[in-house]
Design a protein around this motif. Sequence first.
Motif, PDB file in Angstrom:
ATOM      1  N   THR A  56       1.021  -1.202   0.159  1.00  0.00           N
ATOM      2  CA  THR A  56       0.072   0.043  -0.129  1.00  0.00           C
ATOM      3  C   THR A  56       0.824   1.489  -0.014  1.00  0.00           C
ATOM      4  OG1 THR A  56      -1.468  -1.259   1.335  1.00  0.00           O
ATOM      5  CG2 THR A  56      -1.814   1.253   1.214  1.00  0.00           C
ATOM      6  N   VAL A  57       0.500   2.201  -0.616  1.00  0.00           N
ATOM      7  CA  VAL A  57       1.221   3.406  -0.543  1.00  0.00           C
ATOM      8  C   VAL A  57       0.269   4.661  -0.123  1.00  0.00           C
ATOM      9  CG1 VAL A  57       2.434   5.554  -2.245  1.00  0.00           C
ATOM     10  CG2 VAL A  57       2.773   2.951  -2.742  1.00  0.00           C
ATOM     11  N   VAL A  58       0.871   5.454   0.748  1.00  0.00           N
ATOM     12  CA  VAL A  58       0.213   6.414   1.487  1.00  0.00           C
ATOM     13  C   VAL A  58       0.610   7.894   1.194  1.00  0.00           C
ATOM     14  CG1 VAL A  58      -0.854   7.194   3.819  1.00  0.00           C
ATOM     15  CG2 VAL A  58      -0.276   4.755   3.419  1.00  0.00           C
ATOM     16  N   HIS A  59      -0.216   8.627   0.743  1.00  0.00           N
ATOM     17  CA  HIS A  59       0.578  10.114   0.567  1.00  0.00           C
ATOM     18  C   HIS A  59      -0.416  11.336   0.878  1.00  0.00           C
ATOM     19  CE1 HIS A  59      -2.798  10.845  -2.669  1.00  0.00           C
ATOM     20  NE2 HIS A  59      -2.681   9.471  -2.794  1.00  0.00           N
ATOM     21  N   ASP A  60       0.053  12.272   1.002  1.00  0.00           N
ATOM     22  CA  ASP A  60      -0.637  13.574   1.394  1.00  0.00           C
ATOM     23  C   ASP A  60      -1.861  13.916   0.470  1.00  0.00           C
ATOM     24  OD1 ASP A  60       0.004  16.087   3.343  1.00  0.00           O
ATOM     25  OD2 ASP A  60      -1.010  16.659   1.519  1.00  0.00           O
ATOM     26  N   LEU A  61      -2.727  14.675   0.999  1.00  0.00           N
ATOM     27  CA  LEU A  61      -4.053  14.906   0.144  1.00  0.00           C
ATOM     28  C   LEU A  61      -3.779  15.898  -0.698  1.00  0.00           C
ATOM     29  CD1 LEU A  61      -7.106  14.075   0.386  1.00  0.00           C
ATOM     30  CD2 LEU A  61      -7.468  16.169   2.222  1.00  0.00           C
ATOM     31  N   HIS A  62      -2.586  16.794  -0.659  1.00  0.00           N
ATOM     32  CA  HIS A  62      -2.483  17.799  -1.648  1.00  0.00           C
ATOM     33  C   HIS A  62      -2.062  17.261  -2.999  1.00  0.00           C
ATOM     34  CE1 HIS A  62      -1.017  21.705  -3.265  1.00  0.00           C
ATOM     35  NE2 HIS A  62      -1.109  22.108  -1.995  1.00  0.00           N
ATOM     36  N   PRO A  63      -2.912  17.838  -3.915  1.00  0.00           N
ATOM     37  CA  PRO A  63      -2.421  17.047  -5.315  1.00  0.00           C
ATOM     38  C   PRO A  63      -1.334  17.751  -6.131  1.00  0.00           C
ATOM     39  CG  PRO A  63      -4.712  18.844  -5.484  1.00  0.00           C
ATOM     40  CD  PRO A  63      -4.112  18.506  -3.858  1.00  0.00           C
ATOM     41  N   GLY A  64      -0.933  18.743  -5.410  1.00  0.00           N
ATOM     42  CA  GLY A  64       0.247  19.378  -6.171  1.00  0.00           C
ATOM     43  C   GLY A  64       1.684  19.212  -5.555  1.00  0.00           C
ATOM     44  N   TYR A  65       1.597  18.368  -4.628  1.00  0.00           N
ATOM     45  CA  TYR A  65       2.800  17.757  -3.946  1.00  0.00           C
ATOM     46  C   TYR A  65       3.530  16.977  -4.841  1.00  0.00           C
ATOM     47  CZ  TYR A  65       2.113  19.815   0.705  1.00  0.00           C
ATOM     48  OH  TYR A  65       2.012  20.483   1.730  1.00  0.00           O
ATOM     49  N   LEU A  66       4.796  17.009  -5.235  1.00  0.00           N
ATOM     50  CA  LEU A  66       5.760  16.219  -5.949  1.00  0.00           C
ATOM     51  C   LEU A  66       5.537  14.802  -5.269  1.00  0.00           C
ATOM     52  CD1 LEU A  66       7.370  15.790  -8.291  1.00  0.00           C
ATOM     53  CD2 LEU A  66       9.354  16.525  -7.048  1.00  0.00           C
ATOM     54  N   SER A  67       5.510  14.565  -4.121  1.00  0.00           N
ATOM     55  CA  SER A  67       5.552  13.122  -3.265  1.00  0.00           C
ATOM     56  C   SER A  67       4.262  12.774  -3.661  1.00  0.00           C
ATOM     57  CB  SER A  67       5.664  13.659  -1.965  1.00  0.00           C
ATOM     58  OG  SER A  67       4.595  14.147  -1.298  1.00  0.00           O
ATOM     59  N   THR A  68       2.998  13.547  -3.955  1.00  0.00           N
ATOM     60  CA  THR A  68       1.740  13.009  -4.443  1.00  0.00           C
ATOM     61  C   THR A  68       1.752  12.386  -5.698  1.00  0.00           C
ATOM     62  OG1 THR A  68       0.621  14.399  -2.671  1.00  0.00           O
ATOM     63  CG2 THR A  68      -0.646  13.347  -4.540  1.00  0.00           C
ATOM     64  N   SER A  69       2.474  13.073  -6.674  1.00  0.00           N
ATOM     65  CA  SER A  69       2.352  12.578  -8.028  1.00  0.00           C
ATOM     66  C   SER A  69       3.175  11.711  -8.207  1.00  0.00           C
ATOM     67  CB  SER A  69       2.541  13.910  -9.123  1.00  0.00           C
ATOM     68  OG  SER A  69       3.788  14.521  -8.743  1.00  0.00           O
ATOM     69  N   TRP A  70       4.404  11.627  -7.544  1.00  0.00           N
ATOM     70  CA  TRP A  70       5.289  10.361  -7.649  1.00  0.00           C
ATOM     71  C   TRP A  70       4.674   9.186  -7.071  1.00  0.00           C
ATOM     72  CZ3 TRP A  70       7.270   6.825  -4.296  1.00  0.00           C
ATOM     73  CH2 TRP A  70       8.173   6.051  -4.802  1.00  0.00           C
ATOM     74  N   ALA A  71       3.840   9.260  -5.821  1.00  0.00           N
ATOM     75  CA  ALA A  71       3.144   8.056  -5.352  1.00  0.00           C
ATOM     76  C   ALA A  71       2.187   7.460  -6.097  1.00  0.00           C
ATOM     77  CB  ALA A  71       2.577   8.313  -3.747  1.00  0.00           C
ATOM     78  N   LYS A  72       1.442   8.583  -6.771  1.00  0.00           N
ATOM     79  CA  LYS A  72       0.305   8.001  -7.818  1.00  0.00           C
ATOM     80  C   LYS A  72       1.029   7.089  -8.999  1.00  0.00           C
ATOM     81  CE  LYS A  72      -3.051  11.237  -6.609  1.00  0.00           C
ATOM     82  NZ  LYS A  72      -4.068  12.497  -7.122  1.00  0.00           N
ATOM     83  N   GLU A  73       2.184   7.659  -9.555  1.00  0.00           N
ATOM     84  CA  GLU A  73       2.756   7.227 -10.639  1.00  0.00           C
ATOM     85  C   GLU A  73       3.264   5.674 -10.156  1.00  0.00           C
ATOM     86  OE1 GLU A  73       6.431   7.988 -13.675  1.00  0.00           O
ATOM     87  OE2 GLU A  73       5.720   9.431 -12.348  1.00  0.00           O
TER      88      GLU A  73
END
Length: 785
Positions: free
Chosen positions: A472-489
């Motif tokens: 499972t991968v957990v990320h911040d709710l902020h859609p603009g964070y680089l960590s969020t986009s990386w996690a989704k990819e």
Amino acid sequence: MQRSDPKPEPHEVLRRRREALTVRGVVQGVGFRPFVYRIAIEEGLAGFIGNDTGGVTIEIEGPAERVEAFRRRLQAEAPPLSRIDSVMAREMPLVGETDFRIVASEARGQVSTGIPADAATCADCLRELLDPHDRRYRYPFLNCTNCGPRFTITRRIPYDRPQTSMAKFKMCAACQAEYDDPLNRRFHAQPNACPLCGPKVWLVAPDGTQIPSADPVTATIDRLMAGKILAIKGIGGFHLAVDATSESAVRRLRERKHRYGKPLAVMVRDLDAARAICELTAEEEKLLLTIPRPIVLAQGRGGCGIAPAVAPGIPWLGVFLPYAPLQHLLFADRRVKALVMTSANLSEEPIAIDNDEALARLGKIADAFLMHDREILQRCDDSVMSLVDCRPQVIRRARGFVPLAVQLPAALGDVPPLLAVGGHLKNVFALARGRFAYQSQHLGDLENITGLEFFRESLAHLMQTFEIAPETVVHDLHPGYLSTSWAKEWAGERNLPLIAVQHHHAHIAACMAEHGVDAPVIGLSLDGTGYGTDGKIWGGEVLITRMDGFERFAHLDYVPMPGGEAAIREPWRMALGALHAAGFDTESQHVLVLMRTKAQDARILGRMIERGLNTPLTSSCGRLFDAAAAVVLGRGLVDYEAQAAIELEGLAVNEPDELESGYAMEMQAGNWAAREPARISAAPLWRELLENLRGGVSKSRIAARFHSGVAAAFVRAAVLARAQTGIQQVALSGGCLHNRRLARLLRNGLEAEGLQVFQHRNVSPGDGGLSFGQAVVGAARRAKK
């Protein structure tokens, strides 16, 4: 060396016992096997001990009462760098052995042990380093099982020399004899070396040519004392070093490093030298001497000789002591009083670790490079800590702490493998499995490809080390964070489920988990920026928090943030937004003079606010502090994150803590039954604060009253939350809790109201602790499915 027991008497055979013990925790690379060997021999026991990927396995055989004594001593006398998380025992058939031995390491089973963190030079090694008669006299790489590099030189577990960057250095006969002797403190010390067989140092010019020198360390000191900037390779990376007593040298370093205002850390010889430049409490002295040797934020002494450019505008110094032999050698020269030792990088880039990389990236900063050939496998900055309410608080968790595991709450059970990617600033990720989370070292801000590459290489290393394959991968709710986009990819490529966690929920969950609290708490989450569930920017939050969810009970009233992120870099914008929300005419002559703002600029911002043009709304406590610093101090621009708030706290440092003297803030009632949050308005605060400024009240007093007013407002909100929910426990988290005055006022006020208060200790309350909270929330939500 092994010892055989005399043949037991017949009646002793009836009482003999054999047990197999599996010890989990930090038990490799810390002298655990020779420790076990010693106490087994002393207790007259037979058997063996060996490393594996799970920790250490021990089998002991002998009289039952001696076996029991061994087990007691195993826990009570464990080596200082070790940490025993569990001991599992089972009875075994008697074998009839008479010797105790150390067996070879095995790589089998799931990894459940830990790599030790890097440890400061121990007293025994320091004596050898400075002893002209010792064969390691002035050798920059001496170490033993009680000290030296660990995490930064390790590729994988089991922690043995072939798995480290010392593999290429074949030990000489004398070092090998120490390494093989169970009664020697260098038994299986994986970085063991001496001048004959180990790493070397040399001095290099910025163009890469070697500078001839019979003693590169002394040549380095000569250059430092001449005002030069030196890049010095250490344990977790290069430092940029200058003489901390030279104003011109410090200013030159700032100009070349493009670090114009942010405080620089100062290393001094010993505790006496630290006392000479800082007003240390007993607790701060203890913290300086702990094995991780962190940078400790302490109040500086006026006229102590440290250049003003080291920490401009604030009363604190970041001070630390030498933790590596090479650093001790620098200070063995009495010419050296204090050195700025700051991460070798341009601002916000990862620290340099490789020799060629250092030359390429630092060639225009450093005047010379002191290099060595022991490869650093993991970048790792110095850790930073401070004392909050006389208790240690982590600001930056890195060298000396990483990769030590942080225990997850028992209520979560055995957590399936999980990755929490953290936030955008001060990024730290976390891998979790079973009962533990493994946080990465401080990685810095994820604002460019260089930072993302550091994230990727660190993640690959820890995944390999602990053999954790996230499910499972957990990320911040902020859609603009680089960590969020990386996690989704990354999760999409592996078809893994994603869990988004609200920023302030993660902060409070981290604090709850540190204290093993699984019942709901009133969470005060105070920071600069976090994406809210309503799409606005949160940061002054009162949350009714469970591990798997939360409700918003109250928050600072929304104010405009003209220019968006530009208002973070330019606090005058934030001040005009806050004053506009409080009902002031921001184009009036009084406000223009107060803010040192041009009429045209105020007019443009006023139109932006009225039209909602690039003007998000925020409830951020951090932005409230920025606005106050802009009004009180005239801090219109900042050079580093939280600079304005830090200077405002520093302004009040000598004022008394008086919660009741704070500026008033207004609680605007919500409807808890309908889950409509209450709002905390700062309008009354601004009216009284501006009156005080006009009336000539001292700025230090105004700063103190501001802190007290903010704290009192959140204490009242927590008391109201208790009345509505019956919850008696309060968790404090978020970057604003690094503010020692605010944290003190909150805790004192809450406890005076009879509430139980939880504060961070081992995990940062700032974004460095975010991934731990994300992991807790993610695991709790998975467990509910």
